[in-house]
Scaffold this motif. Structure first.
Motif, PDB file in Angstrom:
ATOM      1  N   GLU A  77      47.685  49.192  60.415  1.00  0.00           N
ATOM      2  CA  GLU A  77      47.555  48.501  59.339  1.00  0.00           C
ATOM      3  C   GLU A  77      46.299  47.710  59.209  1.00  0.00           C
ATOM      4  O   GLU A  77      45.795  47.707  58.250  1.00  0.00           O
ATOM      5  N   PHE A  78      45.489  47.559  60.277  1.00  0.00           N
ATOM      6  CA  PHE A  78      44.452  46.976  60.366  1.00  0.00           C
ATOM      7  C   PHE A  78      43.075  47.555  59.680  1.00  0.00           C
ATOM      8  O   PHE A  78      42.649  47.069  58.788  1.00  0.00           O
ATOM      9  N   PRO A  79      42.847  48.777  59.838  1.00  0.00           N
ATOM     10  CA  PRO A  79      41.820  49.580  59.052  1.00  0.00           C
ATOM     11  C   PRO A  79      42.153  49.835  57.807  1.00  0.00           C
ATOM     12  O   PRO A  79      41.219  49.719  56.845  1.00  0.00           O
ATOM     13  N   ARG A  80      43.590  49.895  57.530  1.00  0.00           N
ATOM     14  CA  ARG A  80      43.807  49.877  56.045  1.00  0.00           C
ATOM     15  C   ARG A  80      43.482  48.928  55.057  1.00  0.00           C
ATOM     16  O   ARG A  80      43.157  48.983  54.120  1.00  0.00           O
ATOM     17  N   LEU A  81      43.599  47.757  55.731  1.00  0.00           N
ATOM     18  CA  LEU A  81      43.461  46.427  54.914  1.00  0.00           C
ATOM     19  C   LEU A  81      41.964  46.389  54.268  1.00  0.00           C
ATOM     20  O   LEU A  81      41.959  45.886  53.310  1.00  0.00           O
ATOM     21  N   GLU A  82      40.984  46.858  55.040  1.00  0.00           N
ATOM     22  CA  GLU A  82      39.686  46.770  54.593  1.00  0.00           C
ATOM     23  C   GLU A  82      39.475  47.353  53.145  1.00  0.00           C
ATOM     24  O   GLU A  82      39.070  47.086  52.284  1.00  0.00           O
ATOM     25  N   GLN A  83      40.151  48.813  53.194  1.00  0.00           N
ATOM     26  CA  GLN A  83      39.990  49.473  51.754  1.00  0.00           C
ATOM     27  C   GLN A  83      40.794  48.706  50.780  1.00  0.00           C
ATOM     28  O   GLN A  83      40.290  48.621  49.614  1.00  0.00           O
ATOM     29  N   LEU A  84      42.120  48.364  51.296  1.00  0.00           N
ATOM     30  CA  LEU A  84      42.830  47.660  49.973  1.00  0.00           C
ATOM     31  C   LEU A  84      42.323  46.427  49.611  1.00  0.00           C
ATOM     32  O   LEU A  84      42.160  45.894  48.220  1.00  0.00           O
ATOM     33  N   HIS A  85      41.669  45.597  50.562  1.00  0.00           N
ATOM     34  CA  HIS A  85      40.917  44.516  49.973  1.00  0.00           C
ATOM     35  C   HIS A  85      39.820  44.884  49.285  1.00  0.00           C
ATOM     36  O   HIS A  85      39.542  43.836  48.403  1.00  0.00           O
ATOM     37  N   VAL A  92      38.982  42.514  40.459  1.00  0.00           N
ATOM     38  CA  VAL A  92      38.998  41.464  40.087  1.00  0.00           C
ATOM     39  C   VAL A  92      37.556  41.113  39.633  1.00  0.00           C
ATOM     40  O   VAL A  92      37.357  40.481  38.529  1.00  0.00           O
ATOM     41  N   ALA A  93      36.564  41.871  40.254  1.00  0.00           N
ATOM     42  CA  ALA A  93      35.091  41.639  39.596  1.00  0.00           C
ATOM     43  C   ALA A  93      34.824  42.315  38.156  1.00  0.00           C
ATOM     44  O   ALA A  93      34.124  41.881  37.393  1.00  0.00           O
ATOM     45  N   ARG A 104      37.380  42.007  25.605  1.00  0.00           N
ATOM     46  CA  ARG A 104      38.984  41.682  25.510  1.00  0.00           C
ATOM     47  C   ARG A 104      39.572  42.317  26.629  1.00  0.00           C
ATOM     48  O   ARG A 104      39.507  43.569  27.072  1.00  0.00           O
ATOM     49  N   LEU A 105      40.309  41.422  27.516  1.00  0.00           N
ATOM     50  CA  LEU A 105      41.067  42.000  28.514  1.00  0.00           C
ATOM     51  C   LEU A 105      42.526  42.604  27.941  1.00  0.00           C
ATOM     52  O   LEU A 105      43.082  42.116  27.277  1.00  0.00           O
ATOM     53  N   THR A 106      42.653  43.753  28.780  1.00  0.00           N
ATOM     54  CA  THR A 106      44.022  44.233  28.141  1.00  0.00           C
ATOM     55  C   THR A 106      45.142  44.004  29.400  1.00  0.00           C
ATOM     56  O   THR A 106      44.838  43.631  30.545  1.00  0.00           O
ATOM     57  N   THR A 107      46.387  44.473  29.378  1.00  0.00           N
ATOM     58  CA  THR A 107      47.420  44.182  30.078  1.00  0.00           C
ATOM     59  C   THR A 107      47.247  45.275  31.301  1.00  0.00           C
ATOM     60  O   THR A 107      47.616  44.909  32.470  1.00  0.00           O
ATOM     61  N   GLU A 108      46.552  46.217  30.858  1.00  0.00           N
ATOM     62  CA  GLU A 108      46.481  47.394  31.836  1.00  0.00           C
ATOM     63  C   GLU A 108      45.267  46.879  33.033  1.00  0.00           C
ATOM     64  O   GLU A 108      45.516  47.067  34.086  1.00  0.00           O
ATOM     65  N   ASP A 109      44.337  46.129  32.288  1.00  0.00           N
ATOM     66  CA  ASP A 109      43.362  45.464  33.514  1.00  0.00           C
ATOM     67  C   ASP A 109      44.096  44.662  34.406  1.00  0.00           C
ATOM     68  O   ASP A 109      43.910  44.764  35.706  1.00  0.00           O
ATOM     69  N   TYR A 110      44.872  43.596  33.895  1.00  0.00           N
ATOM     70  CA  TYR A 110      45.594  42.740  34.604  1.00  0.00           C
ATOM     71  C   TYR A 110      46.751  43.478  35.425  1.00  0.00           C
ATOM     72  O   TYR A 110      46.802  42.968  36.845  1.00  0.00           O
ATOM     73  N   ASP A 111      47.363  44.344  35.095  1.00  0.00           N
ATOM     74  CA  ASP A 111      48.416  45.109  35.821  1.00  0.00           C
ATOM     75  C   ASP A 111      47.866  45.819  37.148  1.00  0.00           C
ATOM     76  O   ASP A 111      48.614  46.005  38.280  1.00  0.00           O
ATOM     77  N   ASP A 112      46.655  46.181  36.685  1.00  0.00           N
ATOM     78  CA  ASP A 112      45.834  46.885  37.868  1.00  0.00           C
ATOM     79  C   ASP A 112      45.519  46.065  39.058  1.00  0.00           C
ATOM     80  O   ASP A 112      45.729  46.356  40.306  1.00  0.00           O
ATOM     81  N   VAL A 113      45.273  44.689  38.733  1.00  0.00           N
ATOM     82  CA  VAL A 113      44.930  43.779  39.773  1.00  0.00           C
ATOM     83  C   VAL A 113      46.104  43.481  40.518  1.00  0.00           C
ATOM     84  O   VAL A 113      46.077  43.416  41.716  1.00  0.00           O
ATOM     85  N   ALA A 115      48.666  45.114  40.824  1.00  0.00           N
ATOM     86  CA  ALA A 115      49.187  46.317  41.465  1.00  0.00           C
ATOM     87  C   ALA A 115      48.687  46.398  43.088  1.00  0.00           C
ATOM     88  O   ALA A 115      49.064  46.703  43.994  1.00  0.00           O
ATOM     89  N   LYS A 116      47.236  46.045  42.898  1.00  0.00           N
ATOM     90  CA  LYS A 116      46.523  46.305  44.123  1.00  0.00           C
ATOM     91  C   LYS A 116      46.557  45.080  45.000  1.00  0.00           C
ATOM     92  O   LYS A 116      46.487  45.127  46.300  1.00  0.00           O
ATOM     93  N   GLU A 117      47.012  43.847  44.346  1.00  0.00           N
ATOM     94  CA  GLU A 117      47.052  42.785  44.991  1.00  0.00           C
ATOM     95  C   GLU A 117      48.570  42.876  45.962  1.00  0.00           C
ATOM     96  O   GLU A 117      48.616  42.450  46.887  1.00  0.00           O
ATOM     97  N   VAL A 118      49.587  43.510  45.396  1.00  0.00           N
ATOM     98  CA  VAL A 118      50.814  43.695  45.838  1.00  0.00           C
ATOM     99  C   VAL A 118      50.412  44.751  47.159  1.00  0.00           C
ATOM    100  O   VAL A 118      51.221  44.453  48.299  1.00  0.00           O
ATOM    101  N   ASP A 119      49.744  45.691  46.975  1.00  0.00           N
ATOM    102  CA  ASP A 119      49.609  46.725  48.143  1.00  0.00           C
ATOM    103  C   ASP A 119      48.635  45.988  49.198  1.00  0.00           C
ATOM    104  O   ASP A 119      49.239  46.030  50.378  1.00  0.00           O
TER     105      ASP A 119
END
Length: 308
Positions: A77-85, A92-93, A104-113, A115-119
Motif C-alpha cells: 500500500e505504501f507506493p499506492r498512497l502517493e498517487q491517491l494522496h 481539493v485544489a 458555482r460548486l456542484t455536488t459532483e465536485d464535492y462527491d469527487d473529493v 470519493a478520493k478521500e475514501v480511497d
C-alpha cells in the motif's frame, strides 16, 4: 553488551511505524477539517491548499516523504498512497480554485473529493493494518518470526520450489546446555541470551534468508535456493563464529556477566515431493544427531528430490 532495557528492535520499529502512521492520519483529518471549514464558511482560500506541490507539504505529505523503516517501505500500500494522496489534493485544489473565482460548486465536485478521500483513507488504514499483521508475526522477545508466521513463510517457499523444481534448505538450531544458563543465572539472563542469539543469527545470514523461533531455545532457518552442501558451509561458519562470541550482560547490581554459548545445527532439504512437515522432522533428527555427537556440531539429512 546487552543492556537491561533491551527490547527487540524489530518489534519496537514496527510499533514506531504504526504510531507514526496514526499521527499522519490525525494530521490528515485536521487538514480535511480545515478544508471543509474554509469551504462551508466562505473563508479566504489558503495558499497551501492550491499550490501544485501542496501534497508534499501538508501534515501527511511531510510524513510520507520523510524517512521510513523497511517494514513500511515494503508494504504494497505504501507506493499506492502517493498517487491517491496527490489525486485527492488535485481535486481539493480544483474546488478551491473554483471557489476563489466565485464559480458555482456542484455536488459532483464535492462527491469527487469525498470519493478520493475514501480511497485514500482506506489505503492508509490498509497500510497500518498490514503493519499490525507483521507485528504479530514476530516473536516479541527475540524479534524473529514466530512459529505461525514462519510456517506461512515455509509454505510460500515450498510452493516456489515445487513450481521451479529447485531445492532450498532448512535448518533446526538448538542452543546447547541452555537449561544450565537458566538454572545458574535465572530466566532474565536466559531471555537476553536468546535475544543475543537470534540477533546474531539474523546478522550472520544473507538478506533473503529467514529465521523463526520454533519454541524455547529452538530456531528454524530457511535458506532459499541453497543446497545441503552450501547450507552446511554457511552453518559451519556461523557455528564456529558463535562459539567464539563473548556475551556481556549487565546485571541489576551493575556487575557485568560474561558468558559464551554454542549451538547444534541440523540441516535438511525443502524440495519437491518432500513436504514441509518432513523437512522439519528430518532437520530436527539431524539436529539431535549433532547433540548426541557432542553438541556444537552441524549435521545433515540427505534425500533426493522427486524428478519432474
Amino acid at each position: 553488551m546487552l543492556s537491561e532495557s533491551y527490547q527487540s528492535t524489530v518489534v519496537t520499529q514496527i510499533n514506531n511505524d504504526i504510531t507514526a502512521i496514526n499521527k499522519a492520519m490525525l494530521r490528515h483529518t485536521k487538514w480535511l477539517a480545515e478544508w471543509n471549514k474554509i469551504l462551508v464558511c466562505g473563508q479566504a482560500i489558503s495558499e497551501p491548499f492550491i499550490q501544485p506541490d501542496a501534497y508534499k507539504h501538508c501534515g501527511f505529505g511531510i510524513w510520507y516523504y520523510g524517512e521510513h523503516s523497511p517494514f513500511t517501505l515494503q508494504q504494497d500500500e505504501f507506493p499506492r498512497l502517493e498517487q491517491l494522496h496527490k489525486r485527492l489534493h488535485d481535486s481539493v485544489a480544483q474546488i478551491m480554485n473554483k471557489a476563489n473565482n466565485q464559480e458555482r460548486l456542484t455536488t459532483e465536485d464535492y462527491d469527487d473529493v469525498i470519493a478520493k478521500e475514501v480511497d485514500f483513507s482506506f489505503s492508509l488504514i490498509a497500510l497500518r493494518d498490514s503493519l499490525f499483521g507483521q507485528l504479530y508475526s514476530f516473536d516479541y522477545l527475540t524479534g524473529v518470526f514466530n512459529r505461525q508466521a514462519f510456517y506461512s513463510l515455509l509454505e510460500k517457499e515450498f510452493a516456489r520450489v515445487e513450481r521451479t523444481s529447485n531445492c532450498s534448505s532448512i535448518v533446526m538450531v538448538d542452543l546447547d546446555y541452555f537449561k544450565k544458563v537458566n538454572d545458574q543465572y535465572g530466566h532474565q539472563v536466559g531471555d537476553k541470551v536468546l535475544t543475543y542469539f537470534a540477533t546474531y543469527i539474523k546478522k550472520s545470514l544473507r538478506p533473503y534468508d529467514s529465521v523463526g523461533r520454533y519454541g524455547g531455545e529452538e530456531f528454524l532457518i530457511c535458506l532459499p535456493d541453497t543446497t545441503i552442501t552450501d547450507a552446511k558451509t554457511i552453518m559451519e561458519r556461523i557455528r564456529e563464529d558463535l562459539a567464539n562470541q563473548v556475551i556481556e550482560i549487565k546485571e541489576p547490581d551493575k556487575r557485568t556477566l560474561t558468558l559464551s554459548i554454542t549451538a547444534s545445527f541440523g540441516i535438511s532439504s525443502l524440495c519437491k515431493g518432500h513436504p514441509i512437515s518432513e523437512a522439519i522432522e528430518t532437520a530436527d533428527m539431524a539436529m539431535y544427531e549433532a547433540k548426541t555427537a557432542g553438541r556444537n556440531k552441524v549435521k545433515t539429512h540427505h534425500y533426493e528430490a522427486v524428478a519432474t
